[in-house]
Design a protein around this motif. Sequence first.
Motif, PDB file in Angstrom:
ATOM      1  N   SER A 101       0.819  -1.206   0.000  1.00 40.55           N
ATOM      2  CA  SER A 101       0.000   0.000   0.000  1.00 40.55           C
ATOM      3  C   SER A 101       0.856   1.260   0.000  1.00 40.55           C
ATOM      4  N   PHE A 102       1.131   1.785  -1.181  1.00 42.28           N
ATOM      5  CA  PHE A 102       1.797   3.086  -1.266  1.00 42.28           C
ATOM      6  C   PHE A 102       0.883   4.186  -0.729  1.00 42.28           C
ATOM      7  N   GLU A 103      -0.416   3.943  -0.803  1.00 36.51           N
ATOM      8  CA  GLU A 103      -1.375   4.913  -0.271  1.00 36.51           C
ATOM      9  C   GLU A 103      -1.183   5.068   1.237  1.00 36.51           C
ATOM     10  N   ALA A 104      -1.018   3.951   1.941  1.00 40.63           N
ATOM     11  CA  ALA A 104      -0.804   4.001   3.386  1.00 40.63           C
ATOM     12  C   ALA A 104       0.530   4.659   3.715  1.00 40.63           C
ATOM     13  N   ILE A 105       1.554   4.342   2.926  1.00 45.28           N
ATOM     14  CA  ILE A 105       2.865   4.950   3.150  1.00 45.28           C
ATOM     15  C   ILE A 105       2.792   6.462   2.935  1.00 45.28           C
ATOM     16  N   ALA A 106       2.038   6.888   1.923  1.00 37.16           N
ATOM     17  CA  ALA A 106       1.876   8.323   1.658  1.00 37.16           C
ATOM     18  C   ALA A 106       1.166   9.021   2.807  1.00 37.16           C
ATOM     19  N   SER A 107       0.229   8.322   3.447  1.00 35.88           N
ATOM     20  CA  SER A 107      -0.489   8.949   4.560  1.00 35.88           C
ATOM     21  C   SER A 107       0.442   9.242   5.726  1.00 35.88           C
ATOM     22  N   ILE A 108       1.467   8.435   5.891  1.00 36.68           N
ATOM     23  CA  ILE A 108       2.474   8.697   6.932  1.00 36.68           C
ATOM     24  C   ILE A 108       3.311   9.911   6.534  1.00 36.68           C
ATOM     25  N   ARG A 109       3.782   9.898   5.311  1.00 35.03           N
ATOM     26  CA  ARG A 109       4.638  10.982   4.820  1.00 35.03           C
ATOM     27  C   ARG A 109       3.929  12.330   4.855  1.00 35.03           C
ATOM     28  N   ASP A 110       2.616  12.333   4.578  1.00 34.25           N
ATOM     29  CA  ASP A 110       1.880  13.588   4.431  1.00 34.25           C
ATOM     30  C   ASP A 110       1.294  14.120   5.741  1.00 34.25           C
ATOM     31  N   ALA A 111       1.531  13.407   6.840  1.00 28.02           N
ATOM     32  CA  ALA A 111       1.014  13.893   8.134  1.00 28.02           C
ATOM     33  C   ALA A 111       1.585  15.273   8.444  1.00 28.02           C
ATOM     34  N   THR A 122       2.267  16.903  11.343  1.00 28.27           N
ATOM     35  CA  THR A 122       3.237  17.091  12.418  1.00 28.27           C
ATOM     36  C   THR A 122       3.957  15.781  12.707  1.00 28.27           C
ATOM     37  N   ASP A 123       5.061  15.872  13.433  1.00 26.61           N
ATOM     38  CA  ASP A 123       5.798  14.666  13.804  1.00 26.61           C
ATOM     39  C   ASP A 123       4.935  13.749  14.652  1.00 26.61           C
ATOM     40  N   ALA A 124       4.176  14.329  15.579  1.00 22.51           N
ATOM     41  CA  ALA A 124       3.328  13.521  16.447  1.00 22.51           C
ATOM     42  C   ALA A 124       2.254  12.806  15.635  1.00 22.51           C
ATOM     43  N   GLU A 125       1.658  13.524  14.681  1.00 20.90           N
ATOM     44  CA  GLU A 125       0.639  12.913  13.839  1.00 20.90           C
ATOM     45  C   GLU A 125       1.258  11.847  12.946  1.00 20.90           C
ATOM     46  N   ARG A 126       2.451  12.102  12.462  1.00 24.03           N
ATOM     47  CA  ARG A 126       3.148  11.124  11.613  1.00 24.03           C
ATOM     48  C   ARG A 126       3.399   9.830  12.384  1.00 24.03           C
ATOM     49  N   GLU A 127       3.810   9.953  13.630  1.00 18.27           N
ATOM     50  CA  GLU A 127       4.058   8.767  14.458  1.00 18.27           C
ATOM     51  C   GLU A 127       2.760   8.015  14.724  1.00 18.27           C
ATOM     52  N   ARG A 128       1.680   8.772  14.965  1.00 15.74           N
ATOM     53  CA  ARG A 128       0.385   8.121  15.213  1.00 15.74           C
ATOM     54  C   ARG A 128      -0.078   7.348  13.983  1.00 15.74           C
ATOM     55  N   VAL A 129       0.025   7.976  12.806  1.00 19.05           N
ATOM     56  CA  VAL A 129      -0.408   7.321  11.574  1.00 19.05           C
ATOM     57  C   VAL A 129       0.486   6.118  11.271  1.00 19.05           C
ATOM     58  N   ARG A 130       1.785   6.276  11.513  1.00 18.07           N
ATOM     59  CA  ARG A 130       2.703   5.160  11.274  1.00 18.07           C
ATOM     60  C   ARG A 130       2.323   3.958  12.138  1.00 18.07           C
ATOM     61  N   ASP A 131       2.043   4.191  13.398  1.00 16.58           N
ATOM     62  CA  ASP A 131       1.665   3.091  14.294  1.00 16.58           C
ATOM     63  C   ASP A 131       0.382   2.422  13.816  1.00 16.58           C
ATOM     64  N   LEU A 132      -0.566   3.235  13.352  1.00 17.83           N
ATOM     65  CA  LEU A 132      -1.833   2.691  12.865  1.00 17.83           C
ATOM     66  C   LEU A 132      -1.616   1.829  11.625  1.00 17.83           C
ATOM     67  N   VAL A 133      -0.835   2.351  10.680  1.00 12.05           N
ATOM     68  CA  VAL A 133      -0.580   1.603   9.441  1.00 12.05           C
ATOM     69  C   VAL A 133       0.186   0.318   9.733  1.00 12.05           C
ATOM     70  N   LEU A 134       1.169   0.378  10.618  1.00 11.99           N
ATOM     71  CA  LEU A 134       1.924  -0.825  10.968  1.00 11.99           C
ATOM     72  C   LEU A 134       1.015  -1.867  11.606  1.00 11.99           C
ATOM     73  N   ALA A 135       0.119  -1.432  12.480  1.00 13.90           N
ATOM     74  CA  ALA A 135      -0.814  -2.372  13.119  1.00 13.90           C
ATOM     75  C   ALA A 135      -1.723  -3.019  12.078  1.00 13.90           C
TER      76      ALA A 135
END
Length: 311
Positions: A205-215, A217-230
Motif C-alpha cells: 500500500s503506497f497509499e498508506a505509506i503516503a499517509s504517513i509521509r503527508d502527516a 506534524t511529527d506527532a501525527e506522523r508517528e500516530r499514523v505510522r503506528d496505525l498503518v503498521l498495526a
Amino acid sequence: MPSAVEPSPSASGPRPLPVYFIGHAGVGLLFDESPRNHVVQDNLRAIGEEIRAITPRPKAILTFSGHFEASEIHGPGVIEVNVKKGTHIQHDFVNDFHDSRPSVYEYEWPHTDAPELAVEVWRHLGRAGIKAKRVERGVDHGVWVPFKLMFPAEGEDAAPLDVPIVQVSTFHGYDLAAQIRLGEAVAALRNEGYLIVASGMAVHSFEAIASIRDAATDAERERVRDLVLAESRAFDAALRAALAAKGARAREQALLRLAADGPALRRCHPTVEHFTPLLVAAGAATDADEAVPLGVNVVEPGMSYLNVRFA
C-alpha cells in the motif's frame, strides 16, 4: 531441507514440483543497505538455493507477477502468455531514479526464455477452459529484481538460473475467485516439469505509506505510522492463518473470506495486483500440499515481504 523440495516417488508417481509465492519488493531491494532489506535479501537467496537444489531440474519456471496483469483491452476473463523470443528486462520502476540513482537503469539480468514452452502453456490454458492471448513483452521487475538475487549471474557467488522462464499474466480486475481458478488450471503443469513462482506482496500500500509521509506534524506522523503498521501486521497475520487451513478448498475459501473484508483489503491493497499472484499460487496447490512460510518475517508500515512454499 531436501525432502521439501525434491519431488519423490509415491504410490501415485512422482510428487509434483512445488509452488512458491515470493514478496518481490522494488528495485531498492538490490541496493538498500538497511538491516531490514538484508533480511529480505537473505530470505530470497535461501529460496533460490532451494530451487537450485530441486532434482530432476524443472524444464521451466512459470511466473505470475504483480506487474503482469492482463490488459484491459482484451476484456474480462482473458489471460496473456508472453511468447517473445529474446526478452529484455523492463526498468519499470514506480519511482523516477534518473536523478537520484541512474545506475538502476543499467541493471541487467541474463536469462533464457522459451517461446515454444510458452506456446505449450498457452495451449494448455485453452484446453483448461481459460481464454488466453499470446503477447510479446519484457520481463518486469516483479520477476527480474528478486531473481537477480535468487539466481545471481555474476560475482563470486554467481549461480545463474539454468532453466528458462515462461511469463503468464494474472486476470485483469477484481474477480479474485478467477485468480484461484487460473491457479487450478495450471496445477497440472507441476507434473510436467513446470515450477510455478508467483511474485507479489502480502501487503502492498503506497497509499498508506503516503499517509504517513503527508502527516502535518511529527506527532501525527508517528500516530499514523503506528496505525498503518498495526493494520499491516493484522493483515499479514490473517493471511498466514488463512494459508494454514488444511486442504486446498479450505485454504482457498479462507483467502477469499479474508479478501471479502473490503476495508481491510483496501487498506493493505488499494489495488489488488500484488495480492492476486498469491491466489494463483494457492489455486495451483493441492490437498497434498502444505503452505509453509519461509524465512524471517518482515512487515513494515504498508508492506509485507511474506514468502511461501506450497509442497
